[in-house]
Write a protein that holds these residues in place. Structure first.
Motif, mmCIF file in Angstrom:
data_model
loop_
_atom_site.group_PDB
_atom_site.id
_atom_site.type_symbol
_atom_site.label_atom_id
_atom_site.label_comp_id
_atom_site.label_asym_id
_atom_site.label_seq_id
_atom_site.Cartn_x
_atom_site.Cartn_y
_atom_site.Cartn_z
ATOM 1 N N ALA A 1 0.829 -1.211 0.000
ATOM 2 C CA ALA A 1 0.000 0.000 0.000
ATOM 3 C C ALA A 1 0.857 1.252 0.000
ATOM 4 O O ALA A 1 0.528 2.259 -0.639
ATOM 5 C CB ALA A 1 -0.928 -0.005 1.215
ATOM 6 N N ALA A 2 1.988 1.192 0.704
ATOM 7 C CA ALA A 2 2.831 2.377 0.853
ATOM 8 C C ALA A 2 3.423 2.816 -0.469
ATOM 9 O O ALA A 2 3.508 4.012 -0.759
ATOM 10 C CB ALA A 2 3.949 2.100 1.843
ATOM 11 N N LEU A 3 3.844 1.884 -1.305
ATOM 12 C CA LEU A 3 4.484 2.242 -2.566
ATOM 13 C C LEU A 3 3.533 2.992 -3.481
ATOM 14 O O LEU A 3 3.947 3.719 -4.374
ATOM 15 C CB LEU A 3 5.015 0.978 -3.251
ATOM 16 C CG LEU A 3 6.154 0.286 -2.500
ATOM 17 C CD1 LEU A 3 6.584 -0.972 -3.231
ATOM 18 C CD2 LEU A 3 7.333 1.232 -2.317
ATOM 19 N N VAL A 4 2.214 2.807 -3.242
ATOM 20 C CA VAL A 4 1.215 3.579 -3.974
ATOM 21 C C VAL A 4 0.990 4.930 -3.303
ATOM 22 O O VAL A 4 1.071 5.986 -3.925
ATOM 23 C CB VAL A 4 -0.113 2.803 -4.081
ATOM 24 C CG1 VAL A 4 -1.170 3.667 -4.750
ATOM 25 C CG2 VAL A 4 0.096 1.505 -4.848
ATOM 26 N N SER A 5 0.730 4.899 -1.985
ATOM 27 C CA SER A 5 0.343 6.131 -1.284
ATOM 28 C C SER A 5 1.498 7.113 -1.144
ATOM 29 O O SER A 5 1.277 8.315 -1.035
ATOM 30 C CB SER A 5 -0.196 5.799 0.112
ATOM 31 O OG SER A 5 0.815 5.251 0.924
ATOM 32 N N LEU A 6 2.742 6.632 -1.169
ATOM 33 C CA LEU A 6 3.884 7.528 -1.021
ATOM 34 C C LEU A 6 4.299 8.165 -2.335
ATOM 35 O O LEU A 6 5.170 9.017 -2.363
ATOM 36 C CB LEU A 6 5.076 6.763 -0.433
ATOM 37 C CG LEU A 6 4.895 6.228 0.983
ATOM 38 C CD1 LEU A 6 6.171 5.567 1.468
ATOM 39 C CD2 LEU A 6 4.472 7.310 1.948
ATOM 40 N N GLY A 7 3.714 7.742 -3.417
ATOM 41 C CA GLY A 7 4.049 8.320 -4.707
ATOM 42 C C GLY A 7 3.407 9.691 -4.880
ATOM 43 O O GLY A 7 2.601 10.152 -4.093
ATOM 44 N N GLY A 8 3.780 10.348 -5.958
ATOM 45 C CA GLY A 8 3.152 11.629 -6.287
ATOM 46 C C GLY A 8 3.454 12.726 -5.306
ATOM 47 O O GLY A 8 2.567 13.418 -4.842
ATOM 48 N N VAL A 9 4.740 12.950 -5.022
ATOM 49 C CA VAL A 9 5.127 13.970 -4.049
ATOM 50 C C VAL A 9 4.626 15.344 -4.460
ATOM 51 O O VAL A 9 4.207 16.154 -3.640
ATOM 52 C CB VAL A 9 6.662 13.979 -3.874
ATOM 53 C CG1 VAL A 9 7.120 15.164 -3.063
ATOM 54 C CG2 VAL A 9 7.119 12.686 -3.230
ATOM 55 N N GLY A 10 4.627 15.606 -5.761
ATOM 56 C CA GLY A 10 4.257 16.937 -6.219
ATOM 57 C C GLY A 10 2.828 17.314 -5.891
ATOM 58 O O GLY A 10 2.492 18.496 -5.856
ATOM 59 N N SER A 11 1.966 16.356 -5.657
ATOM 60 C CA SER A 11 0.573 16.652 -5.374
ATOM 61 C C SER A 11 0.294 16.879 -3.896
ATOM 62 O O SER A 11 -0.832 17.161 -3.516
ATOM 63 C CB SER A 11 -0.315 15.497 -5.874
ATOM 64 O OG SER A 11 -0.011 14.309 -5.152
ATOM 65 N N ALA A 12 1.317 16.754 -3.046
ATOM 66 C CA ALA A 12 1.108 16.891 -1.606
ATOM 67 C C ALA A 12 0.736 18.325 -1.250
ATOM 68 O O ALA A 12 1.183 19.285 -1.868
ATOM 69 C CB ALA A 12 2.367 16.469 -0.862
ATOM 70 N N GLN A 13 -0.092 18.471 -0.234
ATOM 71 C CA GLN A 13 -0.529 19.777 0.226
ATOM 72 C C GLN A 13 0.068 20.080 1.596
ATOM 73 O O GLN A 13 0.268 19.181 2.410
ATOM 74 C CB GLN A 13 -2.061 19.805 0.319
ATOM 75 C CG GLN A 13 -2.773 19.555 -1.009
ATOM 76 C CD GLN A 13 -2.523 20.645 -2.019
ATOM 77 O OE1 GLN A 13 -2.574 21.831 -1.677
ATOM 78 N NE2 GLN A 13 -2.262 20.275 -3.266
ATOM 79 N N ALA A 14 0.360 21.358 1.840
ATOM 80 C CA ALA A 14 0.849 21.768 3.147
ATOM 81 C C ALA A 14 -0.225 21.483 4.194
ATOM 82 O O ALA A 14 -1.415 21.721 3.967
ATOM 83 C CB ALA A 14 1.204 23.247 3.141
ATOM 84 N N ALA A 15 0.202 20.975 5.328
ATOM 85 C CA ALA A 15 -0.742 20.526 6.355
ATOM 86 C C ALA A 15 -1.056 21.631 7.354
ATOM 87 O O ALA A 15 -0.209 22.467 7.676
ATOM 88 C CB ALA A 15 -0.171 19.328 7.090
ATOM 89 N N GLN A 16 -2.291 21.631 7.828
ATOM 90 C CA GLN A 16 -2.708 22.500 8.925
ATOM 91 C C GLN A 16 -3.004 21.683 10.181
ATOM 92 O O GLN A 16 -3.197 22.238 11.252
ATOM 93 C CB GLN A 16 -3.956 23.300 8.526
ATOM 94 C CG GLN A 16 -3.705 24.306 7.419
ATOM 95 C CD GLN A 16 -2.721 25.381 7.822
ATOM 96 O OE1 GLN A 16 -2.767 25.907 8.933
ATOM 97 N NE2 GLN A 16 -1.803 25.705 6.924
ATOM 98 N N GLU A 17 -3.031 20.369 10.030
ATOM 99 C CA GLU A 17 -3.281 19.465 11.143
ATOM 100 C C GLU A 17 -2.449 18.205 10.945
ATOM 101 O O GLU A 17 -2.429 17.651 9.841
ATOM 102 C CB GLU A 17 -4.765 19.110 11.212
ATOM 103 C CG GLU A 17 -5.128 18.166 12.346
ATOM 104 C CD GLU A 17 -6.626 17.928 12.431
ATOM 105 O OE1 GLU A 17 -7.026 16.983 13.133
ATOM 106 O OE2 GLU A 17 -7.394 18.681 11.793
ATOM 107 N N ILE A 18 -1.753 17.763 11.967
ATOM 108 C CA ILE A 18 -0.926 16.567 11.861
ATOM 109 C C ILE A 18 -1.166 15.657 13.068
ATOM 110 O O ILE A 18 -1.581 16.118 14.141
ATOM 111 C CB ILE A 18 0.581 16.882 11.771
ATOM 112 C CG1 ILE A 18 1.077 17.611 13.034
ATOM 113 C CG2 ILE A 18 0.884 17.688 10.524
ATOM 114 C CD1 ILE A 18 2.596 17.784 13.081
ATOM 115 N N THR A 19 -0.919 14.375 12.858
ATOM 116 C CA THR A 19 -1.000 13.399 13.930
ATOM 117 C C THR A 19 0.383 12.780 14.131
ATOM 118 O O THR A 19 1.036 12.391 13.158
ATOM 119 C CB THR A 19 -2.016 12.299 13.603
ATOM 120 O OG1 THR A 19 -3.304 12.899 13.435
ATOM 121 C CG2 THR A 19 -2.086 11.267 14.720
ATOM 122 N N ILE A 20 0.812 12.697 15.372
ATOM 123 C CA ILE A 20 2.107 12.126 15.741
ATOM 124 C C ILE A 20 1.858 10.989 16.725
ATOM 125 O O ILE A 20 1.051 11.125 17.643
ATOM 126 C CB ILE A 20 3.040 13.176 16.378
ATOM 127 C CG1 ILE A 20 3.175 14.401 15.471
ATOM 128 C CG2 ILE A 20 4.405 12.579 16.676
ATOM 129 C CD1 ILE A 20 4.026 15.511 16.072
#
Length: 339
Positions: free
Chosen positions: A15-34
């Motif tokens: 699943a990760a190799l799919v979801s981690l792709g496409g870096v250019g489409s990432a959006q700046a976050a306003q909320e994060i979970t750690i």
């Protein structure tokens, strides 16, 4: 601390190799979970949570009203699964988990900073045993997970040093899988079949204080000079590339938390007891932190990571051998002076 299971890793990586792709489409976050874990090893994270240090640092970077959600996980494997599925953005787990994810995702998961390198100790109650050479085939050693946990790998490294480079697995057959709380309870039982435990603070401290004849056979600082980092903050390169200001805020907040812990105050102990739910008395926690090597081990500097990575590669856990610790940490972390 446990590394991801082979089955869980295979499913998560697909699943990760799919979801981690496409870096250019990432959006700046306003909320994060750690993610966090309720252990004194992860004390800096608890300080960051309680004092809102990441939010404050992010505001100074120009990100107003960043929301940080701290989510508890009982194991590193579950936390890394959550990272790969996109349910969390930053994981706070063991160095071995981060190295494994870096390897399996071909560098798409990297470290931000470490928080601690607290000494881990192989403790026994058996008066016959004072070195690894004293272990016989019937002498059992409790570790969180056989062969692949941090403690199991440290034991393998110690066997290399004591018995020779090709003898790293010499005591693998002696190890049994047992969580730290259960292992500590077994150590306190004179009739218990497991008489040794390769543990982490505060469990080794409690064993040495309360179990008759308990003594240290070997410490992690004896095996890896300078110690081995455990608590490690890591994320996907996709998230880091899209959110450089948040990464910088995490670095700033981590240093502030470490500085706060090292200041002459008991407030960090109160934070630990409140957020972890640990009922250990304030005086006892203070005594744990006063033990040799404890306070100095709270540091952002990745310690012993290349020694650990080389061994993980040697025994087949890592497919790729990194050339430097900077291979598996973000460029923003290059000033940490790791090893």
């Amino acid at each position: 601390m446990r590394l991801l299971s082979k089955l869980g890793m295979s499913t998560a990586i697909c699943a990760a190799l799919v979801s981690l792709g496409g870096v250019g489409s990432a959006q700046a976050a306003q909320e994060i979970t750690i993610t966090k874990q309720p252990s004194i090893i992860y004390l800096p994270a608890l300080v960051m949570e309680k004092q809102g240090l990441i939010e404050k640092a992010a505001a100074k970077e120009g990100i107003a009203d960043l929301k940080v959600d701290w989510r508890s996980f009982s194991s590193g494997g579950a936390a890394t699964d959550a990272l790969l599925s996109g349910n969390v953005q930053i994981v706070n787990s063991g160095l071995g988990n981060m190295l494994l994810l870096w390897d399996r995702t071909k560098g798409q998961v990297k470290g931000i900073a470490t928080n601690s390198a607290l000494p881990e100790e192989l403790v026994t109650r058996d008066p016959r045993i004072h070195s690894l050479k004293d272990y016989g085939p019937k002498d059992k050693i409790a570790v969180p997970t056989v062969r692949v946990s941090t403690q199991a790998l440290l034991l393998q490294l110690a066997c290399e040093q004591v018995f020779g480079p090709d003898q790293w697995s010499k005591l693998d057959a002696n190890t049994v899988q047992m969580g730290h709380p259960d292992a500590t309870a077994m150590m306190a039982n004179p009739a218990g079949e497991v008489s040794s435990h390769f543990g982490a603070p505060p469990y080794s401290y409690r064993e040495l204080k309360s179990v008759p004849n308990a003594h240290v056979v070997i410490r992690s600082t004896d095996i890896i000079k300078g110690g081995l980092s455990q608590s490690t903050l890591f994320t996907t390169t996709k998230f880091a590339d899209a959110n450089p200001k948040i990464i910088q805020a995490v670095l700033t907040a981590s240093q502030q938390a470490v500085d706060f812990i090292k200041a002459p105050t008991g407030e960090s102990v109160a934070i630990y007891r409140e957020l972890s739910g640990d009922k250990t008395s304030v005086d006892e926690v203070m005594d744990i932190l006063a033990q040799p090597g404890m306070m100095d081990a709270y540091t952002l500097q990745p310690l012993g990571s290349m020694v650990f990575a080389r061994h993980m590669h040697k025994v087949g856990i890592l497919k790729t051998m990194p050339a430097s610790w900077k291979d598996y940490f973000l460029p923003a972390s290059a000033a940490l002076n790791g090893n």
